[in-house]
Design a protein around this motif. Structure first.
Motif, mmCIF file in Angstrom:
data_model
loop_
_atom_site.group_PDB
_atom_site.id
_atom_site.type_symbol
_atom_site.label_atom_id
_atom_site.label_comp_id
_atom_site.label_asym_id
_atom_site.label_seq_id
_atom_site.Cartn_x
_atom_site.Cartn_y
_atom_site.Cartn_z
ATOM 1 N N GLY A 33 0.784 -1.193 0.038
ATOM 2 C CA GLY A 33 0.104 0.072 0.100
ATOM 3 C C GLY A 33 0.921 1.317 -0.041
ATOM 4 N N PRO A 38 -2.205 -0.663 -5.815
ATOM 5 C CA PRO A 38 -3.484 -0.618 -5.305
ATOM 6 C C PRO A 38 -3.634 -2.038 -4.405
ATOM 7 C CG PRO A 38 -3.650 -1.212 -7.643
ATOM 8 C CD PRO A 38 -2.223 -0.549 -7.281
ATOM 9 N N THR A 39 -4.367 -1.812 -3.234
ATOM 10 C CA THR A 39 -4.288 -2.934 -2.342
ATOM 11 C C THR A 39 -5.635 -4.007 -2.638
ATOM 12 O OG1 THR A 39 -5.163 -1.550 -0.666
ATOM 13 C CG2 THR A 39 -2.934 -1.992 -0.698
ATOM 14 N N THR A 137 -4.629 6.174 -7.128
ATOM 15 C CA THR A 137 -4.813 5.148 -6.162
ATOM 16 C C THR A 137 -4.985 5.638 -4.882
ATOM 17 O OG1 THR A 137 -3.490 3.971 -7.955
ATOM 18 C CG2 THR A 137 -3.830 2.867 -5.323
ATOM 19 N N ASN A 139 -5.356 4.270 -1.067
ATOM 20 C CA ASN A 139 -4.854 3.025 -0.019
ATOM 21 C C ASN A 139 -5.439 3.238 1.386
ATOM 22 O OD1 ASN A 139 -4.038 1.274 -2.263
ATOM 23 N ND2 ASN A 139 -1.885 1.898 -2.102
#
Length: 288
Positions: A33, A38-39, A137, A139
């Motif tokens: 992360g 992206p997680t 993104t 997280n």
């Protein structure tokens, strides 16, 4: 006694093993992360995973067209409920069903296939609020303190946002306009209409939002007429108190519309008379 000892040992060993596994998974999750990858296990609605790089998202044009439409409807003044109704009427698949069918799965949630086109206000709101649609993104939206706990939402200040990690579906200006539009109240009042100026007028003295009041009244001769005006929200909330922090400012909707029309006429005349000066004023105002 020996049996009790064995049972306790097994339980403690299992606890230590689970805790150790959880710690290793958490470290890997945090590392990924914080690196900007992206997680999430799947790409959000509007995107698909890059076949050559699972940590990179590509635009899914079919779903992205729906996302762009939602943003355009929002900035045009449509409320979440109205946007959801439009998508239902046009029989657009909800994200849950679209992603499931695209991946060859069936959906049993929310009543199965019978709710395939049932868009909800919460779904529209979630799509409009996601910075991912402008190419970022995000997280650590959720987290948990222990592997025994359920994941809960983290406050926004704990999110990590990495900009321009994938292609944007909407440009930053459109995204920002949609956020502003989301703050405007859209509701139908007792007259059965939605006032387009609701949520956009503020008291000049205290800065509080002005509330629109509309209701039918009757003259002594029995003729009905519509009372339509705006009143200072501060005074409106404190009208039953002895001490007031603002005065009962109010203005009729008719007067507001006249002022807006006069302003539009003035600006139009100015733009036609001196286009260069008008453009400069617009740029100066945008830079503030």
């Amino acid at each position: 006694m020996l049996l009790v000892f064995i049972v306790l040992y097994v339980r403690l060993s299992s606890e230590w093993y689970l805790r150790d596994c959880s710690r290793k998974i958490s470290v890997a999750y945090q590392t990924k992360g914080r690196s900007g990858k992206p997680t999430t296990n799947v790409a959000i609605y509007g995107y698909r995973k890059d076949p050559e790089d699972k940590d990179h998202w590509l635009i899914d044009e079919e779903a992205a067209a729906v996302v762009r439409r939602i943003y355009q409807l929002a900035i045009s003044g449509k409320g979440y409920a109205e946007i959801a109704r439009i998508l239902r009427d046009d029989r657009i698949e909800t994200p849950t069903y679209y992603l499931a069918h695209r991946n060859g799965r069936t959906v049993s949630a929310h009543g199965g296939e019978g709710h395939r086109f049932d868009w909800y206000v919460t779904t529209i709101g979630a799509i409009i609020a996601k910075p991912e649609y402008k190419g970022h993104t995000v997280n650590f939206r959720t987290g948990h303190k222990s592997y025994k706990d359920k994941r809960t939402k983290n406050p926004e200040e704990d999110w990590l946002i990495f900009e321009n990690t994938h292609e944007a579906i909407v440009d930053p200006e459109t995204w920002a306009l949609a956020q502003r539009a989301a703050k405007v109240i859209h509701r139908t009042d007792t007259v059965g209409e939605a006032n387009p100026l609701t949520g956009l007028l503020f008291c000049a003295d205290c800065g509080h939002r002005m509330y629109n009041h509309r209701h039918w009244n009757t003259t002594p001769k029995g003729k009905k007429y519509l009372v339509d005006s705006y009143q200072c929200g501060t005074y409106n909330n404190e009208r039953h108190r002895v001490e007031h922090h603002c005065c009962p400012h109010h203005i009729s909707t008719k007067a507001v519309r006249t002022l807006i029309l006069d302003a539009i006429r003035y600006v139009s005349q100015f733009a036609l008379a001196d286009e260069a000066a008008f453009i400069q004023k617009v740029r100066d105002a945008s830079a503030i």
